[in-house]
Design a protein around this motif. Sequence first.
Motif, PDB file in Angstrom:
ATOM      1  N   LEU A 220       1.955  10.339  -3.692  1.00 17.09           N
ATOM      2  CA  LEU A 220       2.432  11.571  -3.046  1.00 17.09           C
ATOM      3  C   LEU A 220       3.497  12.267  -3.888  1.00 17.09           C
ATOM      4  N   CYS A 221       4.362  11.465  -4.530  1.00 15.91           N
ATOM      5  CA  CYS A 221       5.406  12.070  -5.392  1.00 15.91           C
ATOM      6  C   CYS A 221       4.770  12.821  -6.556  1.00 15.91           C
ATOM      7  N   THR A 222       3.731  12.194  -7.160  1.00 18.77           N
ATOM      8  CA  THR A 222       3.038  12.870  -8.272  1.00 18.77           C
ATOM      9  C   THR A 222       2.419  14.171  -7.768  1.00 18.77           C
ATOM     10  N   SER A 223       1.783  14.095  -6.581  1.00 20.33           N
ATOM     11  CA  SER A 223       1.148  15.305  -6.020  1.00 20.33           C
ATOM     12  C   SER A 223       2.180  16.394  -5.777  1.00 20.33           C
ATOM     13  N   THR A 224       3.355  15.990  -5.264  1.00 15.62           N
ATOM     14  CA  THR A 224       4.429  16.964  -5.003  1.00 15.62           C
ATOM     15  C   THR A 224       4.807  17.700  -6.276  1.00 15.62           C
TER      16      THR A 224
ATOM     17  N   GLU B  24       0.838  -1.206   0.000  1.00 15.71           N
ATOM     18  CA  GLU B  24       0.000   0.000   0.000  1.00 15.71           C
ATOM     19  C   GLU B  24       0.872   1.255   0.000  1.00 15.71           C
ATOM     20  N   THR B  25       1.931   1.236   0.832  1.00 20.26           N
ATOM     21  CA  THR B  25       2.764   2.453   0.920  1.00 20.26           C
ATOM     22  C   THR B  25       3.573   2.677  -0.359  1.00 20.26           C
ATOM     23  N   LYS B  26       3.823   1.591  -1.098  1.00 19.24           N
ATOM     24  CA  LYS B  26       4.516   1.767  -2.391  1.00 19.24           C
ATOM     25  C   LYS B  26       3.655   2.667  -3.292  1.00 19.24           C
ATOM     26  N   TRP B  27       2.345   2.359  -3.345  1.00 19.83           N
ATOM     27  CA  TRP B  27       1.443   3.174  -4.180  1.00 19.83           C
ATOM     28  C   TRP B  27       1.218   4.542  -3.552  1.00 19.83           C
TER      29      TRP B  27
ATOM     30  N   THR C 275       6.056  16.097   2.110  1.00 21.49           N
ATOM     31  CA  THR C 275       5.628  14.752   1.701  1.00 21.49           C
ATOM     32  C   THR C 275       6.390  13.686   2.474  1.00 21.49           C
ATOM     33  N   THR C 276       7.730  13.877   2.578  1.00 18.72           N
ATOM     34  CA  THR C 276       8.557  12.889   3.293  1.00 18.72           C
ATOM     35  C   THR C 276       8.124  12.785   4.750  1.00 18.72           C
ATOM     36  N   ALA C 277       7.957  13.954   5.397  1.00 12.62           N
ATOM     37  CA  ALA C 277       7.577  13.946   6.814  1.00 12.62           C
ATOM     38  C   ALA C 277       6.224  13.269   6.994  1.00 12.62           C
ATOM     39  N   GLY C 278       5.256  13.625   6.122  1.00 16.20           N
ATOM     40  CA  GLY C 278       3.905  13.065   6.235  1.00 16.20           C
ATOM     41  C   GLY C 278       3.893  11.564   6.021  1.00 16.20           C
TER      42      GLY C 278
END
Length: 1251
Positions: free
Chosen positions: A307-311, A299-302, A755-758
């Motif tokens: 999140l990367c796309t959102s960033t 799940e966290t892979k997706w 993103t990383t922190a979240g």
Amino acid sequence: MLSGDQNLQEQLLIHSSKPVTPYAECSIFSHLTFSWLSPLISIGYKKPLDLDDVPDLSGLDSAKGSFPILKNKLERDRFTNNKLTTFNLVMALIHTTWMDILTTAILAVLYTLASYVGPYLIDAFVQFLNGSRDSKREVVESLSQRHWFFKLQQGGIRARAALVAMIYQKGLTISSQSKVGQSGGEITNLIAIDAERIGDFGWYIHDPWLVILQVGIALVILYLNLGFASLSALVAIGIVMLTNIPLGSLQEKFQDELMKSKDNRMVKTSEILRNMKILKLQGWEMKFLSKICELRSVETKWLKSLLCTSTTIISIFWVAPSFIAAVTFATCMLLGVSLESGKILSAIATFKILQQPIYNLPDTISMIAQTKVSLDRITTYLNLADLDSGMVQTSPRGSSDVAVEIINGSFSWDVLSCNLSLKDINIKVAVCGTVGSGKSSLLSCILGEVCKVTGSVKVAGTKAYVAQSPWIQSGKIEENILFGKDMDRVRYEKVLEACALKKDLEILPFGDQTVIGERGINLSGGQKQRLQIARALHQDADIYLFDDPFSAVDAHTGSHLFKECVLGFLKSKTVIYVTHQVEFLPPADLVLVMKGGEITQAGKYNDILDSGSDFMELVGAHKEALSIIDSINTKFESKNTKVNEKEKVEVISDDTNVIKGQIVQKEEREKGSVGFSIYWKYITSTYGGALVPCILLAAIIFELLQVASNYWLAWASPVSQDMVPPVGGTTLITVYVGLAVGSMFWIFIRAVCLTTAGYKTANLLFNKMHLCIFRAPMSFFDATPSGRILNRASTDQSAVDLTIPNAVGVFAFAVVQLLAVIAMMSQVSWQVFLVFIPVIAICIWLQHYYISSARELARLVGVCKAPIIQHFSETVSGLTTIRCFHQEQRFQETNMKLTDGYSRPKFHSAGAIEWLSFRVELLSSVIFAFFLIFLLIVPNETIDPSIAGLAVTYGLNLNILQASVIWKLCNMENSIISVERILQYTSIPSEAPLVVDTCRPNDLWPLDGKVDIHDLQVRYAPHMPLVLRGITCSFHGGKKTGIVGRTGSGKSTLIQTLFRIVEPSRGHIFIDGIDISSIGLHDLRSRLSIIPQDPTLFQGSVRSNLDPLEQYTDEQIWEALDQCQLGDEVRRKEGKLDSAVNENGENWSMGRVLLKKCKILVLDEATASVDTSTDHTIQQTLAVHFSDSTVIRIAHRITSVLNGDMVLVLEQGQVKEFDSPLKLLENKSTSFAKLVAEYRGRSSSSYDSRI
């Protein structure tokens, strides 16, 4: 005061007398200013709000109002097309909420037009024309935006309520075959996540067309200011939006995968929560935790990809205004359009307003993607096949002389074919056969639960059904027995008498008002079964279907139930009962013998006794068991003992000072403000909070660069055409582009850090919470409905994954922006502080006044969601019973009331935010109006008009910004509650350690297998009575000991204490001289074997079910399978050991113990629900393979303990007798001798008392 979710459900259900929300009938002024909310906010300021303080919803806002509209529209569409499409569902939702959509569309247009008046007037203002018209604009802008936002949420709440009711109704009508493909976890997600998301989509519904309108108006303003150069702005906007398309489709893909992986995790989690007791007994919980963590890592892979796309998208869109501005101004230079500061500032203000829709666009696209996924999932579910109501032809009682008739029936669940005609109305039919012969399926055919291929099924009269595994609703005992019927006190008392429940109720702390935990967790197996039978008897139906309910109770109670209920209470009714106990067959008017899905023999007991081998096989095994009793030479006269009520007493406490409390306590809800500690824990979880300064620094530098670039444009461009510009055009654009690139870099840094922190924090909280849940003692699961845990693992975890990092980030960013605007305005005119300080003080007071209500409303939203999920999962598991008793309507109404209970705080919470925002915006308009008036009255020379214009440009956003800071603060407070709820579950008290390094038994322990029990006292919770009261005895190594006793005498509790599922209050248990309390739980549980009462299979393969810890080789697994006679069955499967498992749990449980080969084996009523011959086979297998092991056996079948070495008789949690079976039988006055005599008498007689 009642406790538990029950208490909350009652609050949710009983509220008809409560006042309806003032919104329904308030004045226009009150409506416009949201004053109708003032009374509620005032109550919330004085005390923490409770659900009772929140008024009811009226009309379409309630599920009762909106559901029929959605349902009728969908039914019309289905009638036309035979199948629903996602488009049909969307149209039906629009049809349900069209008024809200239309109103919000008009308000959105009004708001957009009002917001563009300012930029249009700036150029004129800089030329010192009158700009005072602005204050009217601000009021229109504020009013339209506030009502737009509120109505959007109102529509979302309606849509969600109608959808939940629709999904629930589908759950009531879905066919059993369709249900097989849908796990409880997946269906729960439809309500918990998908319906919620569609409700939230209301926020974004107008964004796609609003963007076009906003860009259109912006281009008109730019054209009026800059002429044809504005076309380049259109191109730049086009480029920005086009970059969105590939990123948007990536987001949709990642979102889809994220939801699928979340589904898989939730399915596994709910399966584990259901079977936590088995995992603890076997010592497997940490292995299954690692499985959950593996699913979470997928799940966290997706999540990471999403999140990367959102960033990337966020970075692009924050820089969009600067990029569009640079392109536009460069074009102006090329075309030779003169750039005065007025025109530049007007353009910048326009781009700033455009920033919001462009910034929202990625969100909108991602939300459209997410909502489409959710709509597709719901449509797929709504398209599943319903139960065919015409499968069984039901006629009123008396209209036919045939009670039940099946002609040439063949059914496709198990392949089952049969003919059956029951002519007599008060006939008693017994159905017997080996395990898996189709007995339960036959009842399902009569109930209409199985797909009929050919033939006909006719039933005359109403039906009542008692399932094999008890289905008990969480709630009061009385509610479970009445089950929707009105109280008939005389009948009710008779039913309690017949089901031997009177004594149990006397002992329970609140009698029949005692609240039962989820799945009847605080009742013994026998009590649950008797409660089920009581529910059926109270219904006063014509035909009763009993699916082997007597196997879960002890022999004594079983015979009482059969005599009193089947032969007594129901003597004038048709009863069809499945049974494995041969002794219940002789009294039947008709015995049906089943094998391989067919009725192989039918007739009176004595008539078919000699006519076929199938029946002889069953009876033969039973007679063999009886011959053991006879061989022990106990042929004394059987007294036809009537059940002695005193003997059947449940555990009663002699400690009268015990605080008697309900087992399920009310869900804990924090009160008051969300403590700073919650925020602190959240932001310092990752790298000790090291990323927080980086995020803040990046935001500050970005804002400084933005202000600097706009300042540069205002300073470097002339006020009017006849002024000489301070710098050349190329320099102007180059510096501006340089600053824009700098700000792009910093916004990217901010987005990456956030993103990383979240992401890291979400994972840390997930792991921490799940570790605490898995290490929690069993008492936690007994007292906590799984809905509460699932709610945290799905809804709250989703918020921590996706919502909260953003909420915290945008709040910090908004504060930085607000400070920048104030600094900008005060630099032009410090006098603005004269108004600013008092206004801000009022705003802060208002926010403080409002937040206590808002926070409690948000918490109520969180707490009111679990009962909906729990009620839904209960409904799914008890579907057959609900349908048989025709209670669908009542359950649907309960669901709607629970849904409204969730909508009530949500609706008022939405209004409360707008109540505050409206007041704050009005106040910030005061600041801005003061600022404008001041600029207009000062002498011309004192202020640089360009800088004044820039300050006005920023000031235009002041009211929006100030309201958005307050709004984002409240939003952050509301969403951080999810962190608070997860943190509650990271501090659950843990079980004893799994391993105690200083006290580890050697590898061969237990070598002898001797169990010594000294003065053992046990209670389930500090406020509950004692269940075991000073037991002392020894089970010698290698000996077979049987434990018998009435239902509730403490048999299962003793076993649980042996495994330390329950810790003793006093006393000790020693195994081979080692005190089991001194060693680790894992060391203890892994060295003991158990075949539990409820056979449990986990989704997965044969291998993973028999050997979850992956300790054994394939050869060892095959050997164990052969020993429990499953080898051939598995070899026939295509995947062999990797094939999926689905049925016959008893044998799988045996496979596990044969593989484990422990020195101590416990059988907890392991063969209660199998026929005598299967039981016999299991006994022989165990006798061969565990001949030198200590076997401790709880048994309802007296015969299975007769050939053991010792028998322990328990009564009321104390040792009544403990000796060898022979010794106990010699003395005919012993309890054990009486039990055996009664069993023998029952088996040989034919219940002549009937006649």
